[in-house]
Design a protein around this motif. Structure first.
Motif, PDB file in Angstrom:
ATOM      1  N   LEU A 148       0.837  -1.209   0.000  1.00 34.50           N
ATOM      2  CA  LEU A 148       0.000   0.000   0.000  1.00 34.50           C
ATOM      3  C   LEU A 148       0.867   1.254   0.000  1.00 34.50           C
ATOM      4  N   TRP A 193       2.031   1.888  -3.474  1.00 30.38           N
ATOM      5  CA  TRP A 193       0.934   2.538  -4.202  1.00 30.38           C
ATOM      6  C   TRP A 193       0.990   4.043  -3.940  1.00 30.38           C
ATOM      7  N   GLU A 228      -1.645   1.639  -8.626  1.00 28.65           N
ATOM      8  CA  GLU A 228      -2.470   0.856  -7.718  1.00 28.65           C
ATOM      9  C   GLU A 228      -1.816  -0.498  -7.439  1.00 28.65           C
ATOM     10  N   THR A 229      -1.581  -0.761  -6.168  1.00 26.17           N
ATOM     11  CA  THR A 229      -0.922  -1.986  -5.734  1.00 26.17           C
ATOM     12  C   THR A 229      -1.711  -2.541  -4.560  1.00 26.17           C
ATOM     13  N   ALA A 230      -2.390  -3.646  -4.773  1.00 24.31           N
ATOM     14  CA  ALA A 230      -3.286  -4.182  -3.753  1.00 24.31           C
ATOM     15  C   ALA A 230      -2.506  -4.737  -2.563  1.00 24.31           C
ATOM     16  N   THR A 285      -4.091   8.801  -1.907  1.00 24.59           N
ATOM     17  CA  THR A 285      -5.276   7.998  -1.600  1.00 24.59           C
ATOM     18  C   THR A 285      -5.014   6.545  -1.957  1.00 24.59           C
ATOM     19  N   ILE A 286      -5.261   5.673  -0.995  1.00 29.15           N
ATOM     20  CA  ILE A 286      -5.082   4.237  -1.188  1.00 29.15           C
ATOM     21  C   ILE A 286      -6.323   3.512  -0.675  1.00 29.15           C
ATOM     22  N   ARG A 287      -6.391   2.203  -0.913  1.00 30.11           N
ATOM     23  CA  ARG A 287      -7.524   1.421  -0.432  1.00 30.11           C
ATOM     24  C   ARG A 287      -6.985   0.115   0.174  1.00 30.11           C
ATOM     25  N   LEU A 328     -11.378   3.983   1.598  1.00 31.97           N
ATOM     26  CA  LEU A 328     -10.423   4.909   0.998  1.00 31.97           C
ATOM     27  C   LEU A 328      -9.773   5.711   2.118  1.00 31.97           C
TER      28      LEU A 328
END
Length: 238
Positions: A61, A64, A70-72, A121-123, A129
């Protein structure tokens, strides 16, 4: 959801939580590893494997946030669970070394993350978020509560007040957004309101440590008092 700023104090809290965990693991033997943890279906080996694999997952994260790509945290739950299971049956020495090495790498990553990345912003895997400042909360929470889950004598009451306050605020925030939370108010022993859910219901009071243990599913409510009989029945946390 709870976030904390990327300050030297925040970094020290994470490092101290990891140090407490590693100190608690000093006498762990191979015979201790397959013993049940305080989490249904998990052994101590599963808890330690999870903590070791969670550190690089949280670093994904941060990647990211740093790169904008985007990197889960995990591709999916099955992959996460398989990683935990794969590492859960190693020797005590191997598990402890993994926890130590991944904690040190995570610590270096957060302390060297560029300032602009902290506002990205990451998830996380849980779906909210947020900025990477939430990653700091997640790591403190996981280190401290899973230390308790190892059932090696460390209790929620042993979590130092600064870390406990962060975790309690995070758990209270979760229930503020969760479905099927009954109406009740939560107060500390001095009568200060910690949270209110809904508009009525009983008042539950007790120490912050006892409240956190109950809210996080680490106790049935020992030490807490309700103005209307039994404590409210809470939905499962996380």
């Amino acid at each position: 959801m709870k976030e904390i700023p990327p300050t030297p104090q925040s970094f020290r809290e994470i490092a101290a939580a990891a140090d407490r965990l590693l100190t608690g693991l000093a006498g762990l033997t191979d015979a201790d590893v397959p013993a049940p943890a305080r989490l249904p279906g998990w052994t101590r080996g599963h808890v330690l494997s999870h903590l070791a694999r969670q550190a690089p997952a949280l670093e994904r994260l941060l990647t990211w946030a740093r790169t904008g790509v985007e990197t889960a945290q995990y591709p999916d739950r099955a992959t996460r669970d398989a990683e935990i299971e794969a590492g859960a049956h190693r020797s005590a020495a191997a598990l402890i070394a993994d926890v130590r090495e991944t904690a040190a790498h995570f610590q270096h990553t957060v302390e060297t993350l560029p300032e602009p990345a902290w506002q990205a912003t990451i998830r996380p895997f849980t779906g909210e978020l947020c900025t990477p400042q939430r990653v700091l909360v997640i790591r403190i929470r996981e280190l401290e509560l899973h230390h308790v889950d190892l059932d090696l004598g460390y209790r929620v009451a042993d979590i130092p007040a600064p870390a406990r306050a962060v975790i309690l605020a995070d758990v209270l925030g979760y229930y503020a957004q969760a479905a099927d939370v009954p109406d009740f108010a939560l107060r500390d022993d001095a009568g200060a309101e910690l949270a209110r859910y809904g508009t009525g219901g009983p008042v539950v009071s007790g120490s912050p440590a006892d409240a956190l243990a109950w809210l996080s599913g680490r106790s049935t409510g020992t030490g807490l008092r309700s103005t209307a009989g039994p404590l409210p029945v809470l939905p499962r946390w996380l």
